[in-house]
Design an enzyme around this catalytic site. Sequence first.
Site, PDB file in Angstrom:
ATOM      1  N   HIS A  17      -9.383 -42.454 -21.563  1.00  0.00           N
ATOM      2  CA  HIS A  17      -8.882 -42.250 -20.197  1.00  0.00           C
ATOM      3  C   HIS A  17      -9.244 -43.431 -19.294  1.00  0.00           C
ATOM      4  CE1 HIS A  17      -8.977 -39.576 -16.379  1.00  0.00           C
ATOM      5  NE2 HIS A  17      -7.719 -39.882 -16.658  1.00  0.00           N
ATOM      6  N   GLU A  44      -5.099 -44.783 -21.956  1.00  0.00           N
ATOM      7  CA  GLU A  44      -4.280 -44.390 -20.807  1.00  0.00           C
ATOM      8  C   GLU A  44      -4.802 -45.176 -19.627  1.00  0.00           C
ATOM      9  OE1 GLU A  44      -3.709 -41.834 -17.091  1.00  0.00           O
ATOM     10  OE2 GLU A  44      -5.487 -42.753 -17.929  1.00  0.00           O
ATOM     11  N   HIS A  59      -6.353 -46.259  -9.636  1.00  0.00           N
ATOM     12  CA  HIS A  59      -6.071 -44.832  -9.561  1.00  0.00           C
ATOM     13  C   HIS A  59      -5.837 -44.356  -8.136  1.00  0.00           C
ATOM     14  CE1 HIS A  59      -7.131 -40.531  -9.295  1.00  0.00           C
ATOM     15  NE2 HIS A  59      -6.628 -40.443 -10.507  1.00  0.00           N
TER      16      HIS A  59
HETATM   17  O1  G3P Z   1      -2.683 -39.210 -17.600  1.00  0.00           O
HETATM   18  C1  G3P Z   1      -3.706 -38.269 -17.644  1.00  0.00           C
HETATM   19  C2  G3P Z   1      -4.594 -38.332 -16.435  1.00  0.00           C
HETATM   20  O2  G3P Z   1      -4.955 -39.664 -16.215  1.00  0.00           O
HETATM   21  C3  G3P Z   1      -3.941 -37.783 -15.200  1.00  0.00           C
HETATM   22  O3  G3P Z   1      -4.789 -37.673 -14.110  1.00  0.00           O
HETATM   23  O4  G3P Z   1      -5.749 -38.360 -11.986  1.00  0.00           O
HETATM   24  O5  G3P Z   1      -6.851 -39.072 -14.082  1.00  0.00           O
HETATM   25  O6  G3P Z   1      -4.701 -40.097 -13.388  1.00  0.00           O
HETATM   26  P1  G3P Z   1      -5.553 -38.870 -13.370  1.00  0.00           P
HETATM   27 MG    MG Z   2      -4.171 -41.350 -15.133  1.00  0.00          MG
END
Ligand code: G3P
Ligand code: MG
Length: 251
Positions: A17, A44, A59
């Site tokens: 992540h 990701e 983010h």
């Molecule tokens: O793509 C999965 C996750 O990253 C979505 O939430 O807020 O961490 O970008 P966030």
């Molecule tokens: Mg994300």
Amino acid sequence: MSASGARRWPYPRILAHRGGGKLAPENTLGAIRLGAAMGFHGVEFDVMLAGCGTPVLIHDETLKRTTGGRGEVARTPYGTLAQLDAGAWHSRPFRGERIPRFEDAARLCRELHLWANVEIKPATGHERRTGEAVARAAHTLWRGAAQPPVLSSFSPLALAAARHAAPELPRGLLVGRIPRHWRELMQDLECVALHCNYRALSRRLAAQIHAAGYAILAWTVNDRRSARKLFGWGVNCLVTDALDRVGAEFR
Ligand code: G3P
Ligand code: MG
């Protein structure tokens, strides 16, 4: 993964992540390098447009949390963003990490043979523009790649714009809770996967999503017990912050 699962999701089944989970400053090149060094085959990360239109990895809509800078990403040109320290907030060894451009991250992923799930993260009011710009860039950056990225977003507007700009790139619809009209949304946007908060899933819902022909990516799964349960339901891919705990067992 079963044969039909692999057909639906021919990508890595576990993703780091925001590049390196909690072990590195999110959405930096250092994070992506760490993910790869820890044996991950996929990452990701989040992409937003800087004030000048350059797609960058970040983010939040504001700079404060991850850079200590002031103001909004969408009002700050990349030249200014590039001066900020995006690693110091995390820990000393990452001081001096920068906010990468999308093109830098894409190049690194290709170099490291890392597959990417690119989350289109538009600042409010910039949904279409961001979807279009990120999809166009991804189309060029992964030209000739064996496995181009899946583009995902919480914003249906951004996904529709991405489809228009680069229809050949697969799309995932991101949701916190699974809306009642998920089938219509998936169909309208021609998505290949539903990317949902793992807490919103049940065995029954997972079966319904699969029966409709879609893959399931669940985020953000940070304990082995939940990971085992979700894979037991046939979930195709997990996104984790716990690269050390969850990563090792399931890669
Ligand atoms: O793509 C999965 C996750 O990253 C979505 O939430 O807020 O961490 O970008 P966030
Ligand atoms: Mg994300």
